[in-house]
Design a protein around this motif. Structure first.
Motif, PDB file in Angstrom:
ATOM      1  N   PHE A  96      -3.279   1.795  -5.846  1.00  0.00           N
ATOM      2  CA  PHE A  96      -1.870   1.789  -5.465  1.00  0.00           C
ATOM      3  C   PHE A  96      -1.722   1.385  -4.002  1.00  0.00           C
ATOM      4  O   PHE A  96      -0.900   0.529  -3.649  1.00  0.00           O
ATOM      5  CB  PHE A  96      -1.278   3.180  -5.708  1.00  0.00           C
ATOM      6  N   GLN A  97      -2.539   1.972  -3.135  1.00  0.00           N
ATOM      7  CA  GLN A  97      -2.470   1.652  -1.713  1.00  0.00           C
ATOM      8  C   GLN A  97      -2.872   0.203  -1.443  1.00  0.00           C
ATOM      9  O   GLN A  97      -2.262  -0.474  -0.602  1.00  0.00           O
ATOM     10  CB  GLN A  97      -3.363   2.612  -0.929  1.00  0.00           C
ATOM     11  N   ALA A 140       2.637   4.836   4.901  1.00  0.00           N
ATOM     12  CA  ALA A 140       3.237   3.699   5.601  1.00  0.00           C
ATOM     13  C   ALA A 140       2.643   3.557   7.002  1.00  0.00           C
ATOM     14  O   ALA A 140       2.463   2.437   7.503  1.00  0.00           O
ATOM     15  CB  ALA A 140       4.750   3.872   5.669  1.00  0.00           C
ATOM     16  N   ARG A 141       2.325   4.684   7.634  1.00  0.00           N
ATOM     17  CA  ARG A 141       1.668   4.651   8.955  1.00  0.00           C
ATOM     18  C   ARG A 141       0.291   3.983   8.844  1.00  0.00           C
ATOM     19  O   ARG A 141      -0.091   3.150   9.674  1.00  0.00           O
ATOM     20  CB  ARG A 141       1.548   6.080   9.482  1.00  0.00           C
ATOM     21  N   TRP A 142      -0.426   4.344   7.798  1.00  0.00           N
ATOM     22  CA  TRP A 142      -1.736   3.740   7.532  1.00  0.00           C
ATOM     23  C   TRP A 142      -1.605   2.240   7.317  1.00  0.00           C
ATOM     24  O   TRP A 142      -2.393   1.440   7.842  1.00  0.00           O
ATOM     25  CB  TRP A 142      -2.329   4.432   6.303  1.00  0.00           C
ATOM     26  N   LEU A 143      -0.584   1.825   6.571  1.00  0.00           N
ATOM     27  CA  LEU A 143      -0.369   0.412   6.307  1.00  0.00           C
ATOM     28  C   LEU A 143      -0.046  -0.341   7.592  1.00  0.00           C
ATOM     29  O   LEU A 143      -0.551  -1.452   7.815  1.00  0.00           O
ATOM     30  CB  LEU A 143       0.777   0.242   5.303  1.00  0.00           C
ATOM     31  N   ALA A 144       0.774   0.264   8.456  1.00  0.00           N
ATOM     32  CA  ALA A 144       1.119  -0.374   9.730  1.00  0.00           C
ATOM     33  C   ALA A 144      -0.124  -0.608  10.575  1.00  0.00           C
ATOM     34  O   ALA A 144      -0.292  -1.675  11.192  1.00  0.00           O
ATOM     35  CB  ALA A 144       2.123   0.484  10.492  1.00  0.00           C
ATOM     36  N   ASP A 145      -1.012   0.381  10.604  1.00  0.00           N
ATOM     37  CA  ASP A 145      -2.248   0.243  11.393  1.00  0.00           C
ATOM     38  C   ASP A 145      -3.127  -0.881  10.849  1.00  0.00           C
ATOM     39  O   ASP A 145      -3.687  -1.678  11.612  1.00  0.00           O
ATOM     40  CB  ASP A 145      -3.022   1.563  11.383  1.00  0.00           C
ATOM     41  N   ILE A 146      -3.254  -0.956   9.533  1.00  0.00           N
ATOM     42  CA  ILE A 146      -4.072  -2.002   8.921  1.00  0.00           C
ATOM     43  C   ILE A 146      -3.485  -3.378   9.221  1.00  0.00           C
ATOM     44  O   ILE A 146      -4.210  -4.328   9.566  1.00  0.00           O
ATOM     45  CB  ILE A 146      -4.181  -1.779   7.400  1.00  0.00           C
ATOM     46  N   ALA A 147      -2.164  -3.493   9.119  1.00  0.00           N
ATOM     47  CA  ALA A 147      -1.516  -4.783   9.365  1.00  0.00           C
ATOM     48  C   ALA A 147      -1.664  -5.207  10.822  1.00  0.00           C
ATOM     49  O   ALA A 147      -1.890  -6.393  11.115  1.00  0.00           O
ATOM     50  CB  ALA A 147      -0.044  -4.698   8.977  1.00  0.00           C
ATOM     51  N   ARG A 148      -1.544  -4.265  11.743  1.00  0.00           N
ATOM     52  CA  ARG A 148      -1.717  -4.589  13.165  1.00  0.00           C
ATOM     53  C   ARG A 148      -3.143  -5.057  13.444  1.00  0.00           C
ATOM     54  O   ARG A 148      -3.367  -6.023  14.181  1.00  0.00           O
ATOM     55  CB  ARG A 148      -1.387  -3.366  14.028  1.00  0.00           C
ATOM     56  N   ASN A 151       7.741   3.987   2.529  1.00  0.00           N
ATOM     57  CA  ASN A 151       6.647   4.929   2.323  1.00  0.00           C
ATOM     58  C   ASN A 151       5.615   4.292   1.404  1.00  0.00           C
ATOM     59  O   ASN A 151       5.916   3.350   0.667  1.00  0.00           O
ATOM     60  CB  ASN A 151       7.140   6.254   1.722  1.00  0.00           C
ATOM     61  N   VAL A 152       4.403   4.814   1.478  1.00  0.00           N
ATOM     62  CA  VAL A 152       3.346   4.424   0.532  1.00  0.00           C
ATOM     63  C   VAL A 152       2.827   5.722  -0.057  1.00  0.00           C
ATOM     64  O   VAL A 152       1.730   6.185   0.236  1.00  0.00           O
ATOM     65  CB  VAL A 152       2.224   3.629   1.227  1.00  0.00           C
ATOM     66  N   GLU A 153       3.657   6.331  -0.878  1.00  0.00           N
ATOM     67  CA  GLU A 153       3.318   7.620  -1.475  1.00  0.00           C
ATOM     68  C   GLU A 153       2.911   7.392  -2.921  1.00  0.00           C
ATOM     69  O   GLU A 153       3.672   6.808  -3.691  1.00  0.00           O
ATOM     70  CB  GLU A 153       4.515   8.566  -1.391  1.00  0.00           C
ATOM     71  N   PRO A 154       1.727   7.811  -3.307  1.00  0.00           N
ATOM     72  CA  PRO A 154       1.200   7.498  -4.637  1.00  0.00           C
ATOM     73  C   PRO A 154       2.173   7.827  -5.762  1.00  0.00           C
ATOM     74  O   PRO A 154       2.696   8.936  -5.860  1.00  0.00           O
ATOM     75  CB  PRO A 154      -0.057   8.358  -4.725  1.00  0.00           C
ATOM     76  N   ASP A 155       2.416   6.843  -6.601  1.00  0.00           N
ATOM     77  CA  ASP A 155       3.263   6.970  -7.779  1.00  0.00           C
ATOM     78  C   ASP A 155       2.831   5.867  -8.736  1.00  0.00           C
ATOM     79  O   ASP A 155       2.012   5.012  -8.394  1.00  0.00           O
ATOM     80  CB  ASP A 155       4.736   6.834  -7.387  1.00  0.00           C
ATOM     81  N   HIS A 156       3.366   5.872  -9.937  1.00  0.00           N
ATOM     82  CA  HIS A 156       3.063   4.837 -10.926  1.00  0.00           C
ATOM     83  C   HIS A 156       1.555   4.729 -11.183  1.00  0.00           C
ATOM     84  O   HIS A 156       1.023   3.641 -11.387  1.00  0.00           O
ATOM     85  CB  HIS A 156       3.609   3.486 -10.473  1.00  0.00           C
ATOM     86  N   CYS A 191       7.599  -0.447   9.087  1.00  0.00           N
ATOM     87  CA  CYS A 191       7.079   0.730   8.384  1.00  0.00           C
ATOM     88  C   CYS A 191       7.620   2.016   8.988  1.00  0.00           C
ATOM     89  O   CYS A 191       7.749   2.143  10.211  1.00  0.00           O
ATOM     90  CB  CYS A 191       5.547   0.770   8.459  1.00  0.00           C
ATOM     91  N   CYS A 192       7.896   2.998   8.124  1.00  0.00           N
ATOM     92  CA  CYS A 192       8.317   4.325   8.568  1.00  0.00           C
ATOM     93  C   CYS A 192       7.084   5.202   8.794  1.00  0.00           C
ATOM     94  O   CYS A 192       6.389   5.566   7.840  1.00  0.00           O
ATOM     95  CB  CYS A 192       9.222   4.971   7.527  1.00  0.00           C
ATOM     96  N   THR A 193       6.832   5.560  10.050  1.00  0.00           N
ATOM     97  CA  THR A 193       5.610   6.299  10.370  1.00  0.00           C
ATOM     98  C   THR A 193       5.713   7.793  10.077  1.00  0.00           C
ATOM     99  O   THR A 193       4.735   8.517  10.239  1.00  0.00           O
ATOM    100  CB  THR A 193       5.226   6.087  11.846  1.00  0.00           C
ATOM    101  N   ASP A 194       6.873   8.266   9.635  1.00  0.00           N
ATOM    102  CA  ASP A 194       6.940   9.657   9.177  1.00  0.00           C
ATOM    103  C   ASP A 194       6.147   9.838   7.888  1.00  0.00           C
ATOM    104  O   ASP A 194       5.772  10.962   7.538  1.00  0.00           O
ATOM    105  CB  ASP A 194       8.389  10.079   8.952  1.00  0.00           C
ATOM    106  N   ASP A 195       5.903   8.744   7.187  1.00  0.00           N
ATOM    107  CA  ASP A 195       5.106   8.767   5.966  1.00  0.00           C
ATOM    108  C   ASP A 195       3.671   8.373   6.293  1.00  0.00           C
ATOM    109  O   ASP A 195       3.428   7.299   6.841  1.00  0.00           O
ATOM    110  CB  ASP A 195       5.680   7.796   4.937  1.00  0.00           C
TER     111      ASP A 195
END
Length: 450
Positions: free
Chosen positions: A190-191, A216-224, A175-180, A209-213
Motif C-alpha cells: 500500500f505504501q 504522508a510525512r514518510w512519503l514527503a521525506d522519500i520524495a525530497r 495521509n498514507v494510512e493503510p487501507d484497502h 503532504c500533511c505531516t500530521d500523518d
C-alpha cells in the motif's frame, strides 16, 4: 468518440460520464438500479439503461468500467468477445483531462473535501477549473464539471491502484494510512503505491503532504531524498518548505485557520467545522498558491467553501435535534467526525454506523470500536458489502464486541427509529458509513417528527 460506462450511476463513474458528454462525446451507460443520478445523466443526453445486459453495449464504443465491475458482468463478457477496447474509469478521466494542469488529491481519507476546496477556491479566483469529485458540492453542484480554465481537479483513488494512471502537475496527499488491504495484501505494498504515485508527478511539479500523518510525512521525506519538489503542512514544525497550521477553536461551527509559511502568515475562516477540515483547507491553499495565485487571495477564496455531500452534511433539525450525515468509513475518519460533532454540541452525540467492506471490518474492528466510543450512544448495523462477498464470521457485531458503548442492530431502518427515540433537544444524531446508510437520515427525521 463513443463510450459506454458500466455502472454509470456510481460516484466516480457518473462524473466521468458528465465530463465526456460535456466534451462532445457520445456516452451511454448502465447501472443495476434506477436512481436520481441516472435521471440527471439522461437530462444531459447520456443514454442510460437499468440492469446489465449485453444488448446495452454499442459495438463501436470504448467500454469503461470501475474495479467494482466483475469479469462475469454480461456487458464485460460481450465487450471481451467482440474485442472492444476496455478502459478503467481512471483512464477515461485522464483522457477527459487532456492537457490540462492535473491536480490530484490522494489519501485514505480527505480526498473529496480537499479536492472540492481546491475547485471552489480556483472558481472564486476566476480560474473556472474542471473537476472530477466523488460527491456533490454545496448547492447541489455536481462533482463532474467541465470548465474553460487550464486546471483539472480530481480525486485520485488509491483503493485499487488506479491513481497510477494519472500524471499530475500537483499532487496533494492528505495521509498514507493503510487501507484497502483486500487489494494490496500488505501495508508495505500500500505504501509503495504512494511512492509510485509521487513518481508520476510531472517534472517540476509539486508534491504536497500533511505531516500530521506519519505515512504522508514518510512519503514527503522519500520524495525530497529523490530530488522532488515537496511542500508540507501540519500543526507541528517540520523542516523544509513547511506551512505551520494554527487553529482558533473558539469559532463554533466554523474553523479559523492561521497558515504560517516562511515569513508570511495568512488567516482565513473556513465556514465548516473540524480541525481535520482545516488541515484539508491548508493543503488546498498550498495547491492554489503553487498555481500562481496570491496567498491571501487564496485564503479568502477558501472562505467560499460550504462543504460537500455526505461530509458532515446537516440533513435536518427537529425540536433542536440535528441530523447529520457523514461518509466516514475508516477509524481515523470516524474519530475526526465525532470530535467535530462534540465541538458543535454540549449535549449527547448518537451514531448509527454502517461498516463498509468485510475486510475493513475484520482488519480494523478494534480501532472502529475505540473511535465509536467517543460517542454517547452507538448502534452498529450490518456490513455494506460493496464489491466483496460475505465473509464467514464477520459482521457488524465484531465491532460491538469490542466497544463499551455500541449495540448491534442489523436492520438499519430499525436502528434509525431506535436512535431517534433516544434523542433529546440539543443532541446530534449522525448516520455514518460509505454505503446506503445515508438513506436513514430521512427515516430519523420522520421518526422525530412523529
Amino acid at each position: 468518440m463513443k463510450f459506454h460506462l458500466i455502472g454509470v450511476g456510481g460516484a466516480g463513474m457518473n462524473v466521468v460520464a458528465r465530463l465526456l458528454t460535456a466534451e462532445g462525446h457520445t456516452v451511454s451507460g448502465s447501472d443495476r438500479e434506477e436512481s436520481v443520478v441516472l435521471e440527471q445523466l439522461r437530462e444531459l443526453g447520456v443514454a442510460t439503461s437499468v440492469g446489465h445486459n449485453a444488448l446495452n453495449v454499442p459495438s463501436d464504443a470504448v467500454v469503461v468500467r470501475s474495479s467494482a465491475i466483475k469479469p462475469d458482468n454480461p456487458e464485460m463478457i460481450i465487450a471481451v468477445e467482440r474485442g472492444q477496447e476496455i478502459w478503467h474509469r481512471s483512464q477515461a478521466l485522464a483522457y477527459a483531462a487532456g492537457d490540462r494542469d492535473f491536480i490530484a488529491v490522494a489519501g485514505a481519507h480527505g480526498k473529496t473535501s480537499t479536492s472540492a476546496m481546491i475547485a471552489v477556491a480556483l472558481g472564486e479566483l476566476g480560474a473556472d477549473p474542471s473537476r472530477a469529485i466523488g460527491g456533490h458540492l454545496a448547492g447541489a453542484q455536481p462533482g463532474g464539471y467541465l470548465g474553460i480554465g487550464s486546471a483539472m481537479v480530481a480525486e485520485a483513488d488509491e483503493s485499487d491502484g488506479s491513481f497510477l494512471n494519472y500524471s499530475p502537475r500537483i499532487a496533494v496527499v492528505t495521509n498514507v494510512e493503510p487501507d484497502h488491504l483486500d487489494h494490496y495484501g500488505s501495508t508495505e505494498k500500500f505504501q509503495q503505491a504512494f511512492v509510485d504515485f509521487a513518481n508520476k508527478i510531472v517534472p517540476g511539479g509539486l508534491l504536497i503532504c500533511c505531516t500530521d500523518d506519519p505515512g504522508a510525512r514518510w512519503l514527503a521525506d522519500i520524495a525530497r531524498e529523490a530530488g522532488r519538489r515537496v511542500a508540507t503542512y501540519g500543526t507541528r514544525p517540520y523542516p523544509g518548505d513547511h506551512t505551520l497550521v494554527i487553529f482558533d477553536t473558539n469559532y463554533r461551527g466554523k474553523t479559523q485557520i492561521g497558515a504560517q509559511r516562511a515569513s508570511q502568515t495568512v488567516n482565513f475562516v473556513l465556514p465548516v467545522p473540524g480541525e481535520h477540515m482545516g488541515l484539508n483547507a491548508v493543503g488546498a491553499w498550498l495547491a492554489c498558491c503553487d498555481l500562481g495565485y496570491e496567498p491571501q487571495a487564496c485564503g479568502h477564496a477558501l472562505e467560499s467553501f460550504r462543504g460537500t455531500g455526505r461530509r458532515f452534511e446537516v440533513r435536518g433539525e427537529v425540536d433542536g435535534i440535528r441530523v447529520i450525515d457523514d461518509y466516514a468509513h475508516h477509524p481515523t475518519e470516524v474519530e475526526a467526525t465525532l470530535h467535530t460533532a462534540r465541538s458543535i454540541t454540549s449535549e449527547r452525540v448518537h451514531v448509527i454506523f454502517q461498516p463498509h467492506l468485510y475486510s475493513r471490518t475484520k482488519n480494523f474492528a478494534s480501532a472502529f470500536a475505540q473511535a465509536l466510543d467517543l460517542a454517547d450512544d452507538v448502534i452498529v448495523t450490518s456490513v455494506y458489502a460493496a464489491r466483496e462477498v460475505p465473509t464467514d464470521g464477520v459482521e457488524g457485531d465484531a465491532i460491538v464486541e469490542l466497544s463499551s458503548k455500541a449495540s448491534y442492530e442489523p436492520d438499519m431502518s430499525v436502528a434509525a427509529r431506535l436512535i431517534a427515540q433516544r434523542a433529546k433537544p440539543g443532541d446530534v444524531i449522525l448516520t455514518m458509513g460509505a454505503g446506503n446508510i445515508t438513506r436513514m437520515a430521512a427515516v430519523i427525521i420522520d421518526e422525530l417528527n412523529s
